[in-house]
Write an enzyme that holds these catalytic residues in place. Structure first.
Site, mmCIF file in Angstrom:
data_model
loop_
_atom_site.group_PDB
_atom_site.id
_atom_site.type_symbol
_atom_site.label_atom_id
_atom_site.label_comp_id
_atom_site.label_asym_id
_atom_site.label_seq_id
_atom_site.Cartn_x
_atom_site.Cartn_y
_atom_site.Cartn_z
ATOM 1 N N ASP A 32 0.324 0.075 7.316
ATOM 2 C CA ASP A 32 1.405 0.316 6.376
ATOM 3 C C ASP A 32 0.975 1.435 5.422
ATOM 4 O O ASP A 32 -0.047 1.315 4.748
ATOM 5 C CB ASP A 32 1.649 -0.995 5.597
ATOM 6 N N ASP B 284 7.021 4.323 8.225
ATOM 7 C CA ASP B 284 5.684 4.242 7.639
ATOM 8 C C ASP B 284 4.962 2.938 7.939
ATOM 9 O O ASP B 284 4.030 2.577 7.258
ATOM 10 C CB ASP B 284 5.783 4.423 6.125
ATOM 11 N N GLU B 285 5.408 2.226 8.964
ATOM 12 C CA GLU B 285 4.873 0.887 9.163
ATOM 13 C C GLU B 285 4.921 0.541 10.644
ATOM 14 O O GLU B 285 5.910 0.846 11.312
ATOM 15 C CB GLU B 285 5.779 -0.070 8.377
#
Lengths: 355, 367
Positions: free
Chosen positions: A12, A107-108
């Site tokens: 993350d 983003d993860e």
């Protein structure tokens, strides 16, 4: 049947959008910074950096409120193109490690590294390598959690953010859960937390003392999930391609739409955009059409109907049904379609003719 | 208003009338039932603006005529939970409804009678009478195939066709179609085609028993009204054109098989346990004298059944939503059922052997 222990990573990026902005403009690194919509247009905060968080600013908070908490907050409009470029670089690093990557957003991602033999199969070393590579190539810091299941990996990545690394070894799972706050469990929001609090349950250890039937009685289907999660049971696999279940388009208006006519007029451009989006996906078979409305009091309602066609007429009639129930100013309108899953595409239809 | 009535006498009409009242309401008064007492008669009315039901019953004693509206579900729940054979006294006192029975007393809110809407209906242009059992049979034989919340709004209901000496019902959700016709001593010229909304059909069938007593129908431009002595039911009609069922009924099927209806139904029900929970697909393998039914689910569990059939033709495999087949086998009455198929991508025709008053068309699933 015993399945071999899995190794799942959850990676993350730390305040991703803000991190990209700070990387490109280092002078912003130490000022409270947020990325989001403007207060005038009633936007919300998408991400903020840690100096902003010190003031109590959080993501999903209305920008107006964030500015009240932190008058010096610098709010930048999001530049998704730039974020996507960085995201692709980071995803490429993930794929360097394993092909089993399930992206959750820009983003993860979850990574299943159970069968990775590099780094002598050590999840800790793999996590360190991911963080290093990502920082070197993109300047973004990553928090990584490693655990035998998705849910624990996610809890772990959040454990000592930012720039964190937390590994929950299989033999440590039990002790870790014993002390883990139930608020960390996915799906436990303020309401469930309050209910658990009433039962004097604060940790997963305490939750484990309650039998399944009582949990189901009090929490319905989610009771079963609570029972499992508190024991570290989470069989969900890292899904490499996620099945798309619906396609939708929505917009928050600069000013509330006051009446049915205004809402009705706003449907056409939304539907136009939806059709474009569906076309890009090769016009998949549709199961239902739906409309989503958020009112000025932030309450949300949706209305859907089984049908095949996302036409303005159908959306108007759905809107009518909502309006009939609850006529009040509208803050957000969305139109969408639920896709027919592959299994459902097998049922053939009668040719009823054009009526 | 003041009257007294036995719990049992009140419950029957109240339960039916409260059934029309929707749980979620747009107008507060629509959650209420309208009570009107006049000339030794109590009339109860429930409506959701699309369907209206009036039930009538004679109270044991009328002390004072009048009218009021009270919360339907609460009134029903109170009456239901009183002991059997209770005598209920009902009165309006200072704008509130007071219900007394034995040592119990309940005070309910009321809303002004003037706010209670009634379905405005134009003049009825056709009046006719049918045996209740006939209408009930026609509805029960086809109602399962009605669509629910389909954008093709005219499918969310049932077509009622009134011809000279014939009544027909048709329902379809786009995947299957049910049609049933019965002779009747009526004379409607030109023939009338009404689409009664789904809810209207479901409420209407609850009123009709199997008796040969008549139900009187009044058909207007936008409404249909049914009288059954103690009940008056009114439903708005759906404005639309229903698909032509004759275009849908397959004519070219060359593979005709006959099975024991109850046995086939059991076989399908058992097999369905291991079909996909949502899509319910089963595979039928047709061969001489035998039908093999198989199903599997995403967990790779499998069911296989074999059932003896009368069939002597080419083998074929075809898939179906098992619920669609079970629905038909449930409403058919004969001991045996006939299935006519042509190929795996064409519809199946289900009916009594040799053809009865009902026909069912079911589209297959791709295997």
């Amino acid at each position: 049947m015993t399945t071999p222990t899995r190794k799942i990573l959850h990676a993350d990026c730390d305040c991703f959008y803000a991190a990209v902005e700070m990387r490109d403009r280092p002078e912003l690194a130490d000022v409270p910074l947020a990325v989001g919509g403007s207060a005038e247009k009633r936007g919300v905060i998408a991400t903020c950096n840690y100096p902003a968080r010190a003031y109590g600013v959080r993501s999903a908070m209305p920008t107006a409120k964030a500015l009240r908490l932190c008058p010096d907050l610098m709010v930048l409009p999001p530049d998704f193109e730039r974020y996507r470029v960085v995201s692709r670089q980071i995803q490429a690093i993930f794929h360097d490690l394993t092909a089993l990557v399930e992206p959750l957003s820009l983003d993860e991602a979850y990574l299943d590294v159970s069968t990775v033999t590099r780094f002598r199969g050590s999840a800790t070393w793999m996590a360190q390598w991911l963080k290093q590579e990502t920082y070197q190539h993109t300047g973004i810091t990553l928090s990584v959690g490693a655990a035998p299941s998705k849910f624990l990996a996610k809890v772990a990545s959040d454990w000592n953010k930012p720039d964190g690394l937390c590994v929950i070894e299989p033999e440590r799972v039990d002790a870790f859960l014993q002390e883990l706050s139930v608020k960390r469990l996915h799906g436990v929001g303020p309401a469930t937390a309050a209910k658990l609090e009433e039962m004097a349950i604060h940790t997963c250890g305490e939750l484990r003392e309650w039998p399944l039937d009582i949990l189901i009685d009090r929490f319905g289907k989610f009771g079963y999930r609570l029972y499992e999660l508190s024991r570290g049971i989470d069989e969900r696999e890292v899904a490499v391609t996620r099945e798309r279940k619906s396609v939708s388009v929505e917009t928050t208006f600069d000013r509330d739409l006051p009446d049915f006519e205004a809402c009705s007029q706003a449907l056409d451009p939304l539907n136009h955009k939806l059709r474009q989006r569906l076309e890009r996906q090769g016009n998949p078979p549709l199961d239902k059409v739906f409309i989503k409305v958020r009112f000025d009091d932030f309450s949300i309602t949706t209305q859907e109907t089984a049908g095949q066609e996302p036409s303005s007429t159908h959306y108007r009639s759905l809107l009518e049904q909502i309006w009939y129930r609850n006529p009040r100013p509208v803050r957000l309108l969305g139109v969408g379609v639920r896709l027919t899953p592959p299994e459902g595409q097998r049922q053939l239809s009668l040719s009823l003719g054009t009526v | 208003m003041k009257f007294s009535i036995s719990r049992e006498a009140l419950l029957r009409p109240l339960t039916l009338v409260a059934g029309v009242v929707e749980r979620r309401q747009t107008l507060p008064v629509l959650s209420n039932v309208l009570l009107q007492v006049q000339d030794d008669q109590l009339a109860l009315t429930g409506t959701d603006l699309e369907v209206e039901l009036i039930g009538r019953v004679a109270p044991d004693q009328v002390d004072e005529p009048g009218s009021a509206t009270v919360p339907a579900r609460k009134l029903m729940d109170i009456c239901k939970s009183l002991p059997e054979q209770s005598e209920i006294n009902f009165a309006i006192e200072e704008g509130r409804a007071v219900l007394r029975s034995g040592r119990s007393r309940f005070t309910l809110s009321t809303l002004p009678v003037a706010e209670f809407p009634n379905i405005e209906d134009g003049p009825g242009n056709i009046e006719l009478s049918l045996p209740r059992g006939t209408l009930k049979h026609l509805i029960d034989a086809t109602s399962f195939a009605m669509a629910q919340q389909d954008v093709r709004y005219y499918l969310n209901g049932m077509l009622l066709e009134l011809n000279s000496n014939l009544v027909r019902t048709v329902a379809t959700d786009g995947h299957r179609l049910a049609v049933c016709s019965r002779p009747a001593d009526i004379d409607v010229d030109p023939p009338q085609k009404l689409i009664v909304p789904r809810k209207g059909i479901l409420e209407l069938t609850r009123l009709l028993g199997d008796s040969d007593e008549p139900v009187n129908l009044t058909v207007g431009a936008s409404h249909v009204r049914a009288h059954t002595g103690e009940f008056t039911f009114t439903s708005k009609l759906v404005d639309g054109k229903f698909p032509d069922y004759e275009r849908v009924v397959p004519r070219g099927g060359d593979k005709v098989l006959i099975a024991e209806r109850a046995e086939l139904r059991q076989v399908l029900s058992r097999t369905s346990i291991l079909s996909n929970e949502k899509y319910r697909g089963v595979r039928l393998q047709l061969e001489e004298g035998n039908l093999r039914v198989t199903a599997n689910n995403p967990e790779q569990e499998e069911a296989e059944e074999n059932v003896a059939i009368e069939y002597s033709g080419d083998g074929m495999e075809i898939g179906f939503n098992v619920s669609y087949l079970i629905d038909v086998l449930t409403v058919l009455n004969e001991d045996r059922v006939q299935l006519t198929l042509s190929d795996p991508n064409s519809s199946a025709l289900m009916e009594e052997p040799g053809g009865g008053d009902a026909m069912y068309v079911v589209m297959p699933m791709r295997l």
